[in-house]
Write a protein that holds these residues in place. Structure first.
Motif, PDB file in Angstrom:
ATOM      1  N   TYR A 187      43.639  28.024  66.958  1.00  0.00           N
ATOM      2  CA  TYR A 187      43.369  29.404  66.555  1.00  0.00           C
ATOM      3  C   TYR A 187      42.491  30.146  67.560  1.00  0.00           C
ATOM      4  O   TYR A 187      41.959  31.198  67.257  1.00  0.00           O
ATOM      5  CB  TYR A 187      42.703  29.433  65.171  1.00  0.00           C
ATOM      6  CG  TYR A 187      43.622  29.037  64.045  1.00  0.00           C
ATOM      7  CD1 TYR A 187      44.216  30.007  63.231  1.00  0.00           C
ATOM      8  CD2 TYR A 187      43.906  27.701  63.781  1.00  0.00           C
ATOM      9  CE1 TYR A 187      45.059  29.645  62.191  1.00  0.00           C
ATOM     10  CE2 TYR A 187      44.753  27.326  62.745  1.00  0.00           C
ATOM     11  CZ  TYR A 187      45.329  28.300  61.955  1.00  0.00           C
ATOM     12  OH  TYR A 187      46.174  27.946  60.925  1.00  0.00           O
TER      13      TYR A 187
ATOM     14  N   ARG B 199      49.355  25.181  64.229  1.00  0.00           N
ATOM     15  CA  ARG B 199      49.067  26.479  63.594  1.00  0.00           C
ATOM     16  C   ARG B 199      50.343  27.079  63.018  1.00  0.00           C
ATOM     17  O   ARG B 199      50.344  27.591  61.887  1.00  0.00           O
ATOM     18  CB  ARG B 199      48.450  27.420  64.623  1.00  0.00           C
ATOM     19  CG  ARG B 199      48.226  28.835  64.093  1.00  0.00           C
ATOM     20  CD  ARG B 199      47.532  29.707  65.117  1.00  0.00           C
ATOM     21  NE  ARG B 199      47.350  31.066  64.624  1.00  0.00           N
ATOM     22  CZ  ARG B 199      46.668  32.006  65.272  1.00  0.00           C
ATOM     23  NH1 ARG B 199      46.105  31.725  66.429  1.00  0.00           N
ATOM     24  NH2 ARG B 199      46.546  33.207  64.756  1.00  0.00           N
TER      25      ARG B 199
ATOM     26  N   GLU C  11      50.797  27.995  59.091  1.00  0.00           N
ATOM     27  CA  GLU C  11      51.005  29.380  58.665  1.00  0.00           C
ATOM     28  C   GLU C  11      52.317  29.534  57.912  1.00  0.00           C
ATOM     29  O   GLU C  11      52.418  30.330  56.977  1.00  0.00           O
ATOM     30  CB  GLU C  11      50.936  30.306  59.875  1.00  0.00           C
ATOM     31  CG  GLU C  11      49.517  30.417  60.433  1.00  0.00           C
ATOM     32  CD  GLU C  11      49.398  31.411  61.568  1.00  0.00           C
ATOM     33  OE1 GLU C  11      50.438  31.820  62.133  1.00  0.00           O
ATOM     34  OE2 GLU C  11      48.249  31.789  61.898  1.00  0.00           O
TER      35      GLU C  11
ATOM     36  N   ILE D  83      44.500  32.240  57.502  1.00  0.00           N
ATOM     37  CA  ILE D  83      43.228  31.551  57.278  1.00  0.00           C
ATOM     38  C   ILE D  83      42.714  31.901  55.880  1.00  0.00           C
ATOM     39  O   ILE D  83      42.599  33.076  55.532  1.00  0.00           O
ATOM     40  CB  ILE D  83      42.193  31.976  58.334  1.00  0.00           C
ATOM     41  CG1 ILE D  83      42.710  31.630  59.735  1.00  0.00           C
ATOM     42  CG2 ILE D  83      40.847  31.312  58.082  1.00  0.00           C
ATOM     43  CD1 ILE D  83      41.911  32.270  60.850  1.00  0.00           C
TER      44      ILE D  83
ATOM     45  N   PRO E  23      37.926  29.927  63.412  1.00  0.00           N
ATOM     46  CA  PRO E  23      38.469  30.158  62.073  1.00  0.00           C
ATOM     47  C   PRO E  23      37.766  29.365  60.979  1.00  0.00           C
ATOM     48  O   PRO E  23      37.900  29.689  59.801  1.00  0.00           O
ATOM     49  CB  PRO E  23      39.926  29.719  62.209  1.00  0.00           C
ATOM     50  CG  PRO E  23      39.888  28.642  63.250  1.00  0.00           C
ATOM     51  CD  PRO E  23      38.848  29.129  64.239  1.00  0.00           C
TER      52      PRO E  23
END
Length: 212
Positions: free
Chosen positions: A66, A95, A99, A105, A194
């Motif tokens: 991130y 990531r 996602e 996040i 994050p």
């Protein structure tokens, strides 16, 4: 594991020493030292301090996936310029995968964010330390950064008996910037973590490893 050390006495002795002297002392004691970095705004200082004394010191980076483009460019520049013995650890899921399944996040201070922090930082960190098996762990944490760190010191012992060493513990941002200017080191100015989100939060790495 390191020999029995009188940390209280040593912290008093080291409090007024330059970080370079603290690092030199650490490396004299250590059989298997490791330096961790997040390649944040002022990390070039401790990386340079350690690499100048021990060029082959293992440098552990937990890359959550991130980071900003500026952070990745900064990390690449330092790795190449200082010829770092870099050891990069990633979460078990990328990531893009996270996602797609979970979305962005999670909000901070929620169980979902706690789980996110474990997955993208704490678990890779635990894996890194299990493989490195350090006796001394060098880190750039500083006293003024968070309320939790006010209760730490230059030398502290983790739950696993590792001696955590914070050579720049009593330095200010200005001290770090002056060192970076003096040694022509870059300053990363677009950093995002994050697992912290807010600058004065702990990511859990130091709180989870500290003795209760």
């Amino acid at each position: 594991m390191p020999m029995t050390l009188d940390l209280e006495s040593l912290n008093r002795e080291l409090a007024n020493r330059h970080p370079a002297d603290i690092i030199a002392w650490t490396l004299e004691q250590a059989k298997s030292p490791v330096l961790t970095t997040n390649f944040g705004p002022h990390e070039a200082a401790i990386i340079h301090l350690c690499a100048s004394r021990k060029p082959d010191i293992p440098v552990v980076w937990i890359d959550s996936g991130y980071g900003t483009p500026a952070t990745y460019q900064f990390a690449h520049q330092l790795i190449q310029t200082l010829d770092l013995n870099i050891r990069i650890y990633h979460p078990r899921y990328s990531r893009a995968c996270r996602e797609a399944i979970y979305g962005g996040i999670p909000d901070v201070d929620t169980p979902a964010h706690d789980a996110f922090t474990h997955d993208v930082k704490l678990e890779p960190f635990q894996r890194a330390m299990a493989e490195a098996k350090p006796d001394f762990w060098l880190t750039a944490i500083r006293k003024e950064q968070t309320a939790f760190r006010q209760n730490l010191d230059i030398l502290t012992k983790t739950q696993n008996g590792i001696i955590r060493v914070a050579p720049v513990f009593y330095w200010s941002e200005l001290d770090l910037e002056e060192y970076q200017v003096e040694h022509d080191l870059p300053i990363e100015d677009d950093y995002f973590d994050p697992t912290k989100v807010l600058g004065n939060r702990e990511c859990g790495l130091h709180t989870s490893t500290s003795q209760q």
